[in-house]
Design an enzyme around this catalytic site. Structure first.
Site, PDB file in Angstrom:
ATOM      1  N   HIS A  79       0.837  -0.956   0.257  1.00 31.68           N
ATOM      2  CA  HIS A  79      -0.003   0.036  -0.051  1.00 31.68           C
ATOM      3  C   HIS A  79       0.787   1.549  -0.438  1.00 31.68           C
ATOM      4  O   HIS A  79       0.269   2.368  -0.413  1.00 31.68           O
ATOM      5  CB  HIS A  79      -1.532   0.143   0.720  1.00 31.68           C
ATOM      6  CG  HIS A  79      -1.867  -1.211   1.211  1.00 31.68           C
ATOM      7  ND1 HIS A  79      -2.460  -1.522   2.575  1.00 31.68           N
ATOM      8  CD2 HIS A  79      -2.067  -2.269   0.300  1.00 31.68           C
ATOM      9  CE1 HIS A  79      -3.262  -3.047   2.073  1.00 31.68           C
ATOM     10  NE2 HIS A  79      -2.704  -2.925   1.165  1.00 31.68           N
ATOM     11  N   HIS A 235      -9.684  -2.111  -4.574  1.00 30.76           N
ATOM     12  CA  HIS A 235      -7.955  -2.413  -3.803  1.00 30.76           C
ATOM     13  C   HIS A 235      -7.184  -3.062  -4.485  1.00 30.76           C
ATOM     14  O   HIS A 235      -6.532  -3.740  -4.483  1.00 30.76           O
ATOM     15  CB  HIS A 235      -8.754  -2.587  -2.469  1.00 30.76           C
ATOM     16  CG  HIS A 235      -7.263  -3.160  -1.665  1.00 30.76           C
ATOM     17  ND1 HIS A 235      -7.064  -1.933  -0.832  1.00 30.76           N
ATOM     18  CD2 HIS A 235      -6.464  -4.372  -1.555  1.00 30.76           C
ATOM     19  CE1 HIS A 235      -5.776  -2.940  -0.421  1.00 30.76           C
ATOM     20  NE2 HIS A 235      -5.691  -3.585  -0.485  1.00 30.76           N
ATOM     21  N   ASP A 239      -2.970  -2.864  -4.967  1.00 29.84           N
ATOM     22  CA  ASP A 239      -2.482  -3.959  -4.747  1.00 29.84           C
ATOM     23  C   ASP A 239      -1.356  -4.083  -5.913  1.00 29.84           C
ATOM     24  O   ASP A 239       0.265  -4.694  -5.629  1.00 29.84           O
ATOM     25  CB  ASP A 239      -3.010  -5.092  -4.151  1.00 29.84           C
ATOM     26  CG  ASP A 239      -3.139  -5.239  -2.492  1.00 29.84           C
ATOM     27  OD1 ASP A 239      -2.992  -4.600  -1.973  1.00 29.84           O
ATOM     28  OD2 ASP A 239      -3.905  -6.139  -2.962  1.00 29.84           O
ATOM     29  N   HIS A 262      -1.385 -11.402  -5.324  1.00 27.53           N
ATOM     30  CA  HIS A 262       0.317 -10.455  -5.259  1.00 27.53           C
ATOM     31  C   HIS A 262       1.399 -11.470  -5.530  1.00 27.53           C
ATOM     32  O   HIS A 262       2.339 -10.778  -5.790  1.00 27.53           O
ATOM     33  CB  HIS A 262       0.536 -10.762  -3.370  1.00 27.53           C
ATOM     34  CG  HIS A 262       0.220  -9.374  -2.926  1.00 27.53           C
ATOM     35  ND1 HIS A 262       0.085  -8.507  -2.879  1.00 27.53           N
ATOM     36  CD2 HIS A 262      -1.257  -9.774  -1.926  1.00 27.53           C
ATOM     37  CE1 HIS A 262      -0.833  -7.380  -2.978  1.00 27.53           C
ATOM     38  NE2 HIS A 262      -1.477  -8.287  -1.491  1.00 27.53           N
TER      39      HIS A 262
HETATM   40 ZN   LIG Z   1      -4.113  -4.690  -0.407  1.00 28.12          ZN
END
Ligand SMILES: [Zn+2]
Length: 310
Positions: A79, A235, A239, A262
């Site tokens: 973030h 969101h 990311d 991720h």
């Molecule tokens: Zn996040």
């Protein structure tokens, strides 16, 4: 796009709970000279080596992006990374006294506010970036990340979850304050059924309704509701922007990301950097001078057509 490298004017001190340890974590952000990059340092471990925010230093992507390994690791950096790259801050030293960054409200908005309050400083040296030279794509089952050459950074993001989230699409085009307005406030989210499992493994000990959107069987548990109607896809985009910054410089291209996470983000950066000739390093002041050769109008209509058909 910001043409010159930036850092901050004033030192930033901040404190908040860590999402996974549940401990209060202190962080100090300090100005850094041109070409020094974004560098993290654990100050609670004597002699811990500094960790540059580059993909080679990403050693875990479970639930968050983690720099370093063994004891000398710092988790949940994505973030802050998204806020830094979006505000054009290329150089900064981040000192932290624990194994993760503070989570604040689970979004990038508190980092944006801290950075803006500290004021940004032009270092008078051209910013470096990567330009995408040809289409490139990686997949993992039904998840994918693809990129195409383009004159500015944009991302078309799609997610598909069962229940309260469903299918969401969002298109982001980089521009003045766009990240701050459209993306920075989107919070991380989790399913209530996963929380007990995470806690049994010693994770998410600091998680709560004040730093995540929590989805139960009957919908969202947060009494204040959502910040954006499609906060979840925003969101995931946040990311992605943070993880993409692990390339070590902004990447200029048109991205299409489907069900990103991720680990897929990390793989994309590592594989794109390893692909010969795919990412061309440029100086943004030189690129700015060459700008009239591009055809943004034609590209934009092509983008719109494809996105409408997706
Ligand atoms: Zn996040």
């Amino acid at each position: 796009m910001i043409k010159n490298q930036r850092t901050i004017y004033n030192v930033i001190h901040a404190e908040s709970r860590g999402l996974h340890t549940g401990r209060d974590i202190q962080v100090i952000l300090s100005p850094a000279p041109a070409n020094s990059g974004i560098v993290f340092q654990r100050v609670d471990l004597p002699g811990a080596k500094r960790l540059e925010a580059v993909v080679d230093n990403v050693h875990s992507t479970q639930l968050a992006t983690t720099l370093g390994e063994g004891e000398n690791r710092i988790s949940t950096v994505e973030h802050l990374m998204a806020a830094l790259v979006s505000l054009g801050v290329d150089n900064i030293l981040v000192e932290v006294n624990g194994p993760e960054l503070p989570v604040f409200d689970g979004s990038a908005a508190p980092w944006v506010k801290l950075l803006k309050d500290a004021a940004l400083r032009d270092l008078g040296v051209s910013r470096r970036a990567y330009v995408v030279t040809r289409p490139f794509m990686i997949t993992d089952g039904d998840k994918s990340i693809e990129v195409h050459p383009a004159s500015r950074f944009s991302v078309e993001a799609a997610i598909d979850f069962n229940g309260a989230i469903g299918r969401q699409l969002f298109r982001y085009v980089d521009g003045d304050e766009t990240f701050i307005r459209e993306v920075s406030r989107a919070r991380t989210f989790c399913f209530l059924k996963d929380v007990e499992f995470m806690r049994s493994r010693g994770l998410a000990l600091g998680g709560g309704l004040e730093n995540a959107v929590v989805i139960g069987d009957d919908g969202i548990l947060n009494p204040e509701g959502l910040r954006y109607g499609d906060e979840f896809v925003r969101h995931k985009l946040l990311d992605f922007i943070g993880d993409l910054a692990m390339a070590g410089a902004p990447v200029i291209g048109r991205f299409i990301i489907t069900k990103p996470g991720h680990e897929l983000n990390r793989r994309f950066v590592a594989e794109a950097l390893a692909e010969p000739g795919l990412l061309k390093a440029v100086s943004l002041t030189a690129l700015g001078a060459a700008r009239p050769a591009t055809r943004p109008a034609a590209r934009l209509s092509l983008d719109e057509g494809r996105w409408a058909a997706a």
